[in-house]
Design a protein around this motif. Structure first.
Motif, mmCIF file in Angstrom:
data_model
loop_
_atom_site.group_PDB
_atom_site.id
_atom_site.type_symbol
_atom_site.label_atom_id
_atom_site.label_comp_id
_atom_site.label_asym_id
_atom_site.label_seq_id
_atom_site.Cartn_x
_atom_site.Cartn_y
_atom_site.Cartn_z
ATOM 1 N N GLY A 30 -12.690 30.621 43.717
ATOM 2 C CA GLY A 30 -11.769 31.743 43.615
ATOM 3 C C GLY A 30 -10.487 31.530 44.402
ATOM 4 O O GLY A 30 -10.395 30.665 45.269
ATOM 5 N N LEU A 31 -9.482 32.330 44.083
ATOM 6 C CA LEU A 31 -8.180 32.220 44.730
ATOM 7 C C LEU A 31 -8.254 32.701 46.174
ATOM 8 O O LEU A 31 -8.843 33.741 46.452
ATOM 9 C CB LEU A 31 -7.154 33.086 43.992
ATOM 10 C CG LEU A 31 -6.973 32.833 42.494
ATOM 11 C CD1 LEU A 31 -6.057 33.897 41.908
ATOM 12 C CD2 LEU A 31 -6.405 31.453 42.250
ATOM 13 N N TYR A 32 -7.657 31.942 47.088
ATOM 14 C CA TYR A 32 -7.543 32.457 48.452
ATOM 15 C C TYR A 32 -6.259 33.283 48.542
ATOM 16 O O TYR A 32 -5.476 33.360 47.603
ATOM 17 C CB TYR A 32 -7.605 31.324 49.474
ATOM 18 C CG TYR A 32 -6.340 30.532 49.689
ATOM 19 C CD1 TYR A 32 -5.519 30.781 50.790
ATOM 20 C CD2 TYR A 32 -5.960 29.508 48.816
ATOM 21 C CE1 TYR A 32 -4.364 30.042 51.010
ATOM 22 C CE2 TYR A 32 -4.809 28.773 49.026
ATOM 23 C CZ TYR A 32 -4.015 29.039 50.118
ATOM 24 O OH TYR A 32 -2.868 28.327 50.324
ATOM 25 N N TYR A 480 -14.681 19.177 48.126
ATOM 26 C CA TYR A 480 -15.179 19.551 46.802
ATOM 27 C C TYR A 480 -16.243 20.643 46.868
ATOM 28 O O TYR A 480 -16.427 21.398 45.919
ATOM 29 C CB TYR A 480 -15.744 18.325 46.088
ATOM 30 C CG TYR A 480 -14.682 17.360 45.627
ATOM 31 C CD1 TYR A 480 -13.590 17.792 44.895
ATOM 32 C CD2 TYR A 480 -14.759 16.004 45.932
ATOM 33 C CE1 TYR A 480 -12.609 16.919 44.476
ATOM 34 C CE2 TYR A 480 -13.791 15.107 45.511
ATOM 35 C CZ TYR A 480 -12.712 15.573 44.787
ATOM 36 O OH TYR A 480 -11.739 14.700 44.372
ATOM 37 N N ARG A 481 -16.934 20.743 48.006
ATOM 38 C CA ARG A 481 -17.934 21.800 48.182
ATOM 39 C C ARG A 481 -17.314 23.054 48.784
ATOM 40 O O ARG A 481 -18.013 24.028 49.030
ATOM 41 C CB ARG A 481 -19.068 21.296 49.082
ATOM 42 C CG ARG A 481 -19.901 20.187 48.457
ATOM 43 C CD ARG A 481 -20.879 19.607 49.468
ATOM 44 N NE ARG A 481 -21.837 20.616 49.901
ATOM 45 C CZ ARG A 481 -22.332 20.690 51.134
ATOM 46 N NH1 ARG A 481 -21.923 19.853 52.063
ATOM 47 N NH2 ARG A 481 -23.213 21.612 51.440
ATOM 48 N N ASP A 482 -16.000 23.015 49.032
ATOM 49 C CA ASP A 482 -15.284 24.147 49.626
ATOM 50 C C ASP A 482 -15.838 24.477 51.011
ATOM 51 O O ASP A 482 -15.941 25.632 51.401
ATOM 52 C CB ASP A 482 -15.370 25.375 48.716
ATOM 53 C CG ASP A 482 -14.208 26.351 48.953
ATOM 54 O OD1 ASP A 482 -13.087 25.880 49.171
ATOM 55 O OD2 ASP A 482 -14.445 27.569 48.914
ATOM 56 N N ARG A 483 -16.148 23.429 51.760
ATOM 57 C CA ARG A 483 -16.737 23.604 53.087
ATOM 58 C C ARG A 483 -15.935 22.871 54.158
ATOM 59 O O ARG A 483 -16.500 22.361 55.120
ATOM 60 C CB ARG A 483 -18.183 23.083 53.104
ATOM 61 C CG ARG A 483 -19.179 23.963 52.387
ATOM 62 C CD ARG A 483 -20.584 23.392 52.483
ATOM 63 N NE ARG A 483 -21.577 24.252 51.860
ATOM 64 C CZ ARG A 483 -22.226 25.228 52.480
ATOM 65 N NH1 ARG A 483 -21.973 25.480 53.747
ATOM 66 N NH2 ARG A 483 -23.121 25.957 51.858
ATOM 67 N N TYR A 487 -8.797 21.818 55.558
ATOM 68 C CA TYR A 487 -7.943 21.709 54.377
ATOM 69 C C TYR A 487 -8.157 22.824 53.364
ATOM 70 O O TYR A 487 -7.213 23.260 52.711
ATOM 71 C CB TYR A 487 -8.171 20.360 53.685
ATOM 72 C CG TYR A 487 -7.630 19.175 54.448
ATOM 73 C CD1 TYR A 487 -6.526 19.299 55.286
ATOM 74 C CD2 TYR A 487 -8.221 17.931 54.336
ATOM 75 C CE1 TYR A 487 -6.025 18.213 55.985
ATOM 76 C CE2 TYR A 487 -7.726 16.830 55.032
ATOM 77 C CZ TYR A 487 -6.629 16.980 55.850
ATOM 78 O OH TYR A 487 -6.135 15.902 56.543
ATOM 79 N N THR A 488 -9.391 23.286 53.184
ATOM 80 C CA THR A 488 -9.628 24.336 52.185
ATOM 81 C C THR A 488 -9.652 25.725 52.821
ATOM 82 O O THR A 488 -9.708 26.721 52.113
ATOM 83 C CB THR A 488 -10.967 24.114 51.447
ATOM 84 O OG1 THR A 488 -12.060 24.296 52.377
ATOM 85 C CG2 THR A 488 -11.041 22.715 50.871
ATOM 86 N N TYR A 489 -9.653 25.777 54.175
ATOM 87 C CA TYR A 489 -9.638 27.015 54.954
ATOM 88 C C TYR A 489 -10.977 27.737 54.948
ATOM 89 O O TYR A 489 -11.096 28.818 55.507
ATOM 90 C CB TYR A 489 -8.555 27.993 54.477
ATOM 91 C CG TYR A 489 -7.195 27.379 54.265
ATOM 92 C CD1 TYR A 489 -6.731 26.354 55.085
ATOM 93 C CD2 TYR A 489 -6.359 27.817 53.242
ATOM 94 C CE1 TYR A 489 -5.486 25.789 54.896
ATOM 95 C CE2 TYR A 489 -5.110 27.251 53.048
ATOM 96 C CZ TYR A 489 -4.684 26.237 53.875
ATOM 97 O OH TYR A 489 -3.452 25.677 53.693
ATOM 98 N N PHE A 490 -12.003 27.157 54.332
ATOM 99 C CA PHE A 490 -13.279 27.842 54.221
ATOM 100 C C PHE A 490 -14.429 26.946 54.669
ATOM 101 O O PHE A 490 -14.492 25.784 54.305
ATOM 102 C CB PHE A 490 -13.531 28.317 52.783
ATOM 103 C CG PHE A 490 -12.545 29.344 52.318
ATOM 104 C CD1 PHE A 490 -12.732 30.683 52.597
ATOM 105 C CD2 PHE A 490 -11.405 28.964 51.620
ATOM 106 C CE1 PHE A 490 -11.806 31.636 52.185
ATOM 107 C CE2 PHE A 490 -10.467 29.900 51.216
ATOM 108 C CZ PHE A 490 -10.675 31.239 51.490
#
Length: 589
Positions: A30-32, A480-483, A487-490
């Motif tokens: 989803g969009l941050y 890629y796992r959004d972890r 860099y991905t903030y999550f």
């Protein structure tokens, strides 16, 4: 011809790899928050409805429909959206994104795809840049490969934001800058290149105002190395015309509020740093003392280079551990410098060099592989010095100085602004990311020199670099796992876009006479600047309507009695269907 064909094939494979790494999972999460603003700006909508008074805020009007939300927008609407949602920054990017979405439709994947393309084109441009200006085909291919796998580029290619476009444009501007100097040196007419450079200059500044740091490097290069009056006049005129065009936006367009808002934010963050540095809703913001700035900037410096990515995170690795690793690394570096030129090494040298790299493992508080790479770091950066000595002629030294300026000045600018503003909030990698194309080239020189070594040092260093390659692969896996918060903030993966899912479910379940209710959170503005036209947020309604059909006449309204769920009320039965439950902030990124 065989060599040329082989290079073309390798370049195509590298570009295919770059595209694959960037497009993979680009629409999965989803969009941050910043991407949400990107989406509404691209449609000429101001978040919280500043230019949608007639939709949400007309007295006595309690209902609205997608038709009303999607009413035709004017240029003024788009400008106001950029002002309110992105402080008047990045109009060039929003023009590109608007055109793209008009052609290919509005979806998360589609909105992020321009970033994928610009990031892939950047890899090709790195190859062209190195091949043209450093005149080395192997170095050009190696640089392109490193750009293809650079985690920073991959992470930001997954964002519907201006960054990938800005990185590409600034590298293109530097390429054109050097071509113009070369044309003038060969007494050729650079008019066409000057026009291209001027256009790229304008587009860069209108893609992100901090691209000015790259053009500051161009100016420093001019001051250091250019002595021709004609070139000063040509570039001076180009810069004046370019700044004149850009100033139209900052004087008469949305940019008129940029510096005003930046001043307000600087004061806000400085106050937060002094009064509530840790629990303030913005993250950790510290006063800009030398120690705080150094600690905050250390990860930026280390992460600029893929061979040292992750090695500057002192709070994770520990200052004591890092100090021990560096101390052992300096002794290992002395051995390398003393014996690296010898083909017949004394038998004890390689075991001693290897032992020094790993000797600290029993003494580190946590025995991490990163410490071995930290210990090798002095040797690796010494290899850059060797490469320059052996491969760069005296006439090419200014270009190396230029690369070093481009690799460091954007980050130094952030540190300077941190001291000026009194807080550490702006010390973040994306604001100095314009340096990455040049650090990639510098790392390529180091790796190229490693391959040139004629003794056993080569294999020990290669083995340690394999450890770093493994760590980089782990970082990519986390992205890629959004972890990966860096860099991905999550740290906890996002779900697919809840607003897109809600819109699909509304379409599947809505029938004439039904009503859609949107949760409405009470807002708590800090001052007059943050106040909107209604004390409750309409953001959930706006973001869901982005994905609803533009001609739909669904009856929708805000529900100030609850803050979590989008609910569909069936007209005849009054049955309530929960379309989506945001569970507070759980699904609001």
């Amino acid at each position: 011809m065989v060599l040329k064909n082989k290079s073309v094939l390798l370049l195509c494979l590298i570009l295919a790899l770059a595209f694959g790494l960037r497009v993979y999972k680009s629409g999965a999460y989803g969009l941050y928050l910043d991407e949400k603003y990107t989406m509404v700006i691209s449609q000429g909508v101001s978040m919280e409805g500043a230019n949608q008074h007639d939709v949400f805020f007309t007295p006595g009007k309690t209902y609205f429909s997608p038709q009303e939300f999607w009413k035709k927008k004017t240029i003024d609407d788009y400008i106001e959206a950029i002002i309110r949602c992105d402080i008047g920054n990045s109009p060039a990017y929003y023009v590109v994104l608007w055109g793209w979405l008009e052609l290919f439709g509005l979806s998360d994947f589609s909105a992020r795809f321009p970033s994928v393309l610009f990031s892939t084109l950047l890899v090709g441009l790195v190859y062209v840049f190195v091949r043209r200006h450093l005149r080395s085909e192997p170095l050009a291919l190696l640089s392109a490969f490193l750009a293809a796998i650079e985690p920073f580029f991959i992470a930001y290619s997954h964002m519907a934001r201006n960054y990938s476009m800005s990185f590409f444009l600034t590298l293109l501007a530097t390429h054109l800058f050097l071509l113009i100097l070369n044309k003038e040196k060969n007494r050729e007419n650079p008019t066409g290149l000057l026009l291209s450079y001027g256009l790229t200059f304008v587009l860069s500044l209108l893609s992100h105002y901090l691209t000015i740091t790259v053009f500051l490097c161009h100016g420093l290069y001019f001051l250091l190395y250019v002595r021709k009056v004609r070139l000063w006049l040509l570039f001076g005129l180009t810069a004046l015309v370019g700044l004149g065009i850009v100033s139209l936006w900052f004087i008469y367009g949305g940019g008129v509020y940029t510096f005003q808002t930046l001043a307000y934010q600087a004061n806000l963050y400085r106050t937060v740093a002094l009064t509530n540095p840790t629990n303030n809703g913005f993250g950790i913001i510290l006063p800009a003392t030398p120690l705080n700035v150094a600690e905050r900037s250390l990860p930026l410096w280390s992460d600029l280079f893929i061979i040292s990515n992750g090695l500057g995170h002192a709070k994770f690795l520990g200052y004591r551990n890092l100090t021990l690793a560096v101390a052992l690394g300096l002794i290992a570096f002395w051995l390398f410098r003393r014996y690296s030129g010898s083909r017949n090494l004394p038998r004890w040298v390689l075991p001693a060099f290897t032992a020094l790299l790993v000797a600290g493992m029993p003494f580190y508080t946590v025995p991490r592989l990163q410490y071995i790479v930290v210990a090798l770091a002095p040797t690796l950066f010494y290899l850059l010095v060797i490469y320059i000595r052996q491969s760069v002629s005296r006439s090419e030294r200014p270009l190396l100085v230029f690369l070093l300026l481009l690799a460091t000045v954007p980050t130094l600018f952030l540190l300077l602004m941190s001291f000026r503003n009194g807080h550490t909030y702006g010390i973040t990698q994306r604001y100095s990311g314009f340096s990455f194309p040049y650090t990639v080239i510098l790392v390529s020189m180091i790796l190229y020199q490693v391959n040139r070594l004629q003794n056993g040092f080569k294999w020990v260093i290669a083995l340690v670099l394999c450890i770093q390659a493994y760590l980089v692969a782990e970082l990519l896996h986390a992205i890629y796992r959004d972890r990966d918060p860096k860099y991905t903030y999550f740290a906890k993966p996002r779900t697919p876009n809840p607003y897109y899912l809600s819109a699909r479910r509304i379409q599947e379940n809505y029938a004439p006479g039904d009503t859609v209710l949107y949760p409405s959170i009470r807002m708590h503005p800090r001052d007059e600047v943050e106040k909107t036209y209604w004390p409750y947020s309409i953001q959930d309604a706006q973001l869901t309507n982005l994905y609803l059909p533009k001609e739909a006449d669904y009856i929708q309204r805000m529900d100030t009695t609850q803050t979590d769920s989008i609910i569909l009320i069936k007209g005849r039965s009054g049955k309530k269907i929960t379309i989506f439950d945001f569970q507070g902030t759980t699904y609001r990124y």
